[in-house]
Structure formats: structure tokens, C-alpha cells
Motif scaffolding. Structure first.
Motif, PDB file in Angstrom:
ATOM      1  N   SER A   2      -0.067 -31.506  50.733  1.00 15.98           N
ATOM      2  CA  SER A   2       0.162 -32.579  51.698  1.00 15.98           C
ATOM      3  C   SER A   2       1.206 -33.563  51.178  1.00 15.98           C
ATOM      4  O   SER A   2       1.544 -33.572  49.994  1.00 15.98           O
ATOM      5  CB  SER A   2      -1.148 -33.321  51.973  1.00 15.98           C
ATOM      6  OG  SER A   2      -1.472 -34.162  50.885  1.00 15.98           O
ATOM      7  N   ASP A   3       1.690 -34.402  52.080  1.00 17.47           N
ATOM      8  CA  ASP A   3       2.666 -35.418  51.699  1.00 17.47           C
ATOM      9  C   ASP A   3       2.062 -36.439  50.739  1.00 17.47           C
ATOM     10  O   ASP A   3       2.775 -37.064  49.964  1.00 17.47           O
ATOM     11  CB  ASP A   3       3.216 -36.123  52.940  1.00 17.47           C
ATOM     12  CG  ASP A   3       4.135 -35.210  53.738  1.00 17.47           C
ATOM     13  OD1 ASP A   3       4.738 -34.298  53.129  1.00 17.47           O
ATOM     14  OD2 ASP A   3       4.239 -35.399  54.964  1.00 17.47           O
ATOM     15  N   VAL A   4       0.745 -36.599  50.773  1.00 14.39           N
ATOM     16  CA  VAL A   4       0.068 -37.530  49.869  1.00 14.39           C
ATOM     17  C   VAL A   4      -0.003 -36.926  48.461  1.00 14.39           C
ATOM     18  O   VAL A   4       0.174 -37.623  47.471  1.00 14.39           O
ATOM     19  CB  VAL A   4      -1.356 -37.858  50.391  1.00 14.39           C
ATOM     20  CG1 VAL A   4      -2.132 -38.681  49.388  1.00 14.39           C
ATOM     21  CG2 VAL A   4      -1.277 -38.556  51.735  1.00 14.39           C
ATOM     22  N   PRO A   7       3.582 -37.056  45.830  1.00 10.88           N
ATOM     23  CA  PRO A   7       3.871 -38.186  44.931  1.00 10.88           C
ATOM     24  C   PRO A   7       2.829 -38.311  43.814  1.00 10.88           C
ATOM     25  O   PRO A   7       3.157 -38.682  42.691  1.00 10.88           O
ATOM     26  CB  PRO A   7       3.844 -39.416  45.836  1.00 10.88           C
ATOM     27  CG  PRO A   7       3.865 -38.928  47.219  1.00 10.88           C
ATOM     28  CD  PRO A   7       3.430 -37.504  47.201  1.00 10.88           C
ATOM     29  N   GLN A   8       1.576 -38.007  44.119  1.00 14.82           N
ATOM     30  CA  GLN A   8       0.538 -38.096  43.086  1.00 14.82           C
ATOM     31  C   GLN A   8       0.819 -37.104  41.957  1.00 14.82           C
ATOM     32  O   GLN A   8       0.658 -37.428  40.785  1.00 14.82           O
ATOM     33  CB  GLN A   8      -0.839 -37.826  43.693  1.00 14.82           C
ATOM     34  CG  GLN A   8      -1.307 -38.935  44.609  1.00 14.82           C
ATOM     35  CD  GLN A   8      -2.618 -38.603  45.300  1.00 14.82           C
ATOM     36  OE1 GLN A   8      -3.070 -37.470  45.315  1.00 14.82           O
ATOM     37  NE2 GLN A   8      -3.229 -39.630  45.891  1.00 14.82           N
ATOM     38  N   ILE A   9       1.239 -35.906  42.310  1.00 20.12           N
ATOM     39  CA  ILE A   9       1.547 -34.897  41.286  1.00 20.12           C
ATOM     40  C   ILE A   9       2.768 -35.312  40.482  1.00 20.12           C
ATOM     41  O   ILE A   9       2.771 -35.223  39.250  1.00 20.12           O
ATOM     42  CB  ILE A   9       1.764 -33.513  41.936  1.00 20.12           C
ATOM     43  CG1 ILE A   9       0.443 -33.005  42.529  1.00 20.12           C
ATOM     44  CG2 ILE A   9       2.311 -32.518  40.922  1.00 20.12           C
ATOM     45  CD1 ILE A   9       0.582 -31.764  43.386  1.00 20.12           C
ATOM     46  N   THR A  10       3.808 -35.785  41.145  1.00 21.56           N
ATOM     47  CA  THR A  10       5.011 -36.188  40.417  1.00 21.56           C
ATOM     48  C   THR A  10       4.720 -37.332  39.465  1.00 21.56           C
ATOM     49  O   THR A  10       5.183 -37.340  38.331  1.00 21.56           O
ATOM     50  CB  THR A  10       6.169 -36.586  41.372  1.00 21.56           C
ATOM     51  OG1 THR A  10       5.722 -37.606  42.237  1.00 21.56           O
ATOM     52  CG2 THR A  10       6.667 -35.408  42.151  1.00 21.56           C
ATOM     53  N   VAL A  20       7.924 -30.057  41.596  1.00 18.95           N
ATOM     54  CA  VAL A  20       6.651 -29.952  42.300  1.00 18.95           C
ATOM     55  C   VAL A  20       6.706 -28.801  43.299  1.00 18.95           C
ATOM     56  O   VAL A  20       5.733 -28.088  43.493  1.00 18.95           O
ATOM     57  CB  VAL A  20       6.289 -31.282  43.004  1.00 18.95           C
ATOM     58  CG1 VAL A  20       5.062 -31.125  43.895  1.00 18.95           C
ATOM     59  CG2 VAL A  20       6.069 -32.374  41.969  1.00 18.95           C
ATOM     60  N   PHE A  21       7.852 -28.575  43.903  1.00 19.38           N
ATOM     61  CA  PHE A  21       7.997 -27.477  44.856  1.00 19.38           C
ATOM     62  C   PHE A  21       8.257 -26.150  44.158  1.00 19.38           C
ATOM     63  O   PHE A  21       7.836 -25.092  44.627  1.00 19.38           O
ATOM     64  CB  PHE A  21       9.134 -27.768  45.841  1.00 19.38           C
ATOM     65  CG  PHE A  21       8.823 -28.879  46.780  1.00 19.38           C
ATOM     66  CD1 PHE A  21       7.963 -28.666  47.851  1.00 19.38           C
ATOM     67  CD2 PHE A  21       9.365 -30.139  46.595  1.00 19.38           C
ATOM     68  CE1 PHE A  21       7.661 -29.695  48.727  1.00 19.38           C
ATOM     69  CE2 PHE A  21       9.068 -31.173  47.469  1.00 19.38           C
ATOM     70  CZ  PHE A  21       8.210 -30.950  48.537  1.00 19.38           C
ATOM     71  N   LYS A  22       8.935 -26.202  43.036  1.00 19.19           N
ATOM     72  CA  LYS A  22       9.350 -24.986  42.325  1.00 19.19           C
ATOM     73  C   LYS A  22       8.177 -24.293  41.627  1.00 19.19           C
ATOM     74  O   LYS A  22       8.059 -23.066  41.660  1.00 19.19           O
ATOM     75  CB  LYS A  22      10.424 -25.365  41.298  1.00 19.19           C
ATOM     76  CG  LYS A  22      11.011 -24.233  40.539  1.00 19.19           C
ATOM     77  CD  LYS A  22      12.104 -24.771  39.623  1.00 19.19           C
ATOM     78  CE  LYS A  22      12.452 -23.791  38.546  1.00 19.19           C
ATOM     79  NZ  LYS A  22      13.387 -24.366  37.586  1.00 19.19           N
ATOM     80  N   ARG A  27       4.618 -19.628  40.220  1.00 21.62           N
ATOM     81  CA  ARG A  27       3.269 -19.101  39.964  1.00 21.62           C
ATOM     82  C   ARG A  27       2.924 -17.984  40.936  1.00 21.62           C
ATOM     83  O   ARG A  27       2.306 -16.999  40.564  1.00 21.62           O
ATOM     84  CB  ARG A  27       2.236 -20.223  40.061  1.00 21.62           C
ATOM     85  CG  ARG A  27       2.247 -21.126  38.867  1.00 21.62           C
ATOM     86  CD  ARG A  27       1.150 -22.135  38.952  1.00 21.62           C
ATOM     87  NE  ARG A  27       1.174 -23.005  37.788  1.00 21.62           N
ATOM     88  CZ  ARG A  27       0.445 -24.078  37.654  1.00 21.62           C
ATOM     89  NH1 ARG A  27      -0.384 -24.434  38.619  1.00 21.62           N
ATOM     90  NH2 ARG A  27       0.521 -24.814  36.567  1.00 21.62           N
ATOM     91  N   GLY A  28       3.336 -18.149  42.184  1.00 22.29           N
ATOM     92  CA  GLY A  28       3.088 -17.109  43.180  1.00 22.29           C
ATOM     93  C   GLY A  28       3.800 -15.814  42.824  1.00 22.29           C
ATOM     94  O   GLY A  28       3.230 -14.725  42.926  1.00 22.29           O
TER      95      GLY A  28
END
Length: 100
Positions: A2-4, A7-10, A20-22, A27-28
Motif C-alpha cells: 500500500s501507499d502507507v 514510506p514506512q519501509i523506506t 523498495v520496489f526493486k 525476491r520473486g
């Protein structure tokens, strides 16, 4: 994701947004590669030692155990169908229930 969560992960990991997207994508791909190697091993196109080199021993052993369980289930099913009712092997039943 989610969009929430982004930022929490970053913030928590100190990562750039692009990372965060890469990472999930990488992993997939890694999981798909392991699936390919294990399928080749199951189909006897790749020997055990080479499969272990490409993934790891635990995953190869787990795949072998799962294959034994499935083959045993098929054998028992065929025997029951032909009137030769057999009880399941207790060691395989316990392994499949406990995950060991």
C-alpha cells in the motif's frame, strides 16, 4: 504494497524508494529460479548435488520428501482402488503433519 507501507519501509530500512520496489521483484525472480531448479531435479533432469549447489540442501531434501509422500499416496490410492486396502505409512504421515 500500500501507499502507507512504502514510506514506512523506506524510513525503517533506510532505503531509497526505488529499492523498495526493486527488492520484491528480485525476491520473486529468485523464488521462480528455485522452483525451476527443483522441478528439474524432480524430473531427473538435474542430479541431487547440482540442485543443492543451485538452491540449498534443505530445499532439495524437502522436495524429495514431498515427492515420496505424493508417490506413496498415489500407490496407496491405486491399491485401495484395486481392493488391496493399505494403511498409510506412519512416518510419512507424521512428517507431513509436523513439517519435518
Amino acid at each position: 504494497m500500500s501507499d502507507v507501507q512504502k514510506p514506512q519501509i523506506t524510513n525503517a530500512r533506510g532505503l531509497l524508494k526505488s529499492e523498495v520496489f526493486k527488492r520484491p521483484h528480485e525476491r520473486g525472480l529468485e523464488d521462480l529460479w528455485k522452483d525451476v531448479v527443483l522441478a528439474q531435479h524432480r524430473d531427473d533432469k538435474l542430479d541431487r548435488e547440482e540442485a543443492i549447489k543451485r538452491v540449498d540442501r534443505t530445499k532439495v531434501e524437502r522436495t524429495n520428501q514431498e515427492q515420496e509422500i505424493v508417490e506413496g499416496d498415489v500407490d496407496r490410492g491405486l491399491n485401495v482402488r484395486h481392493g488391496q486396502g493399505m494403511l498409510p505409512r506412519q512416518d510419512l504421515v507424521l512428517e507431513s503433519c509436523t513439517g519435518s
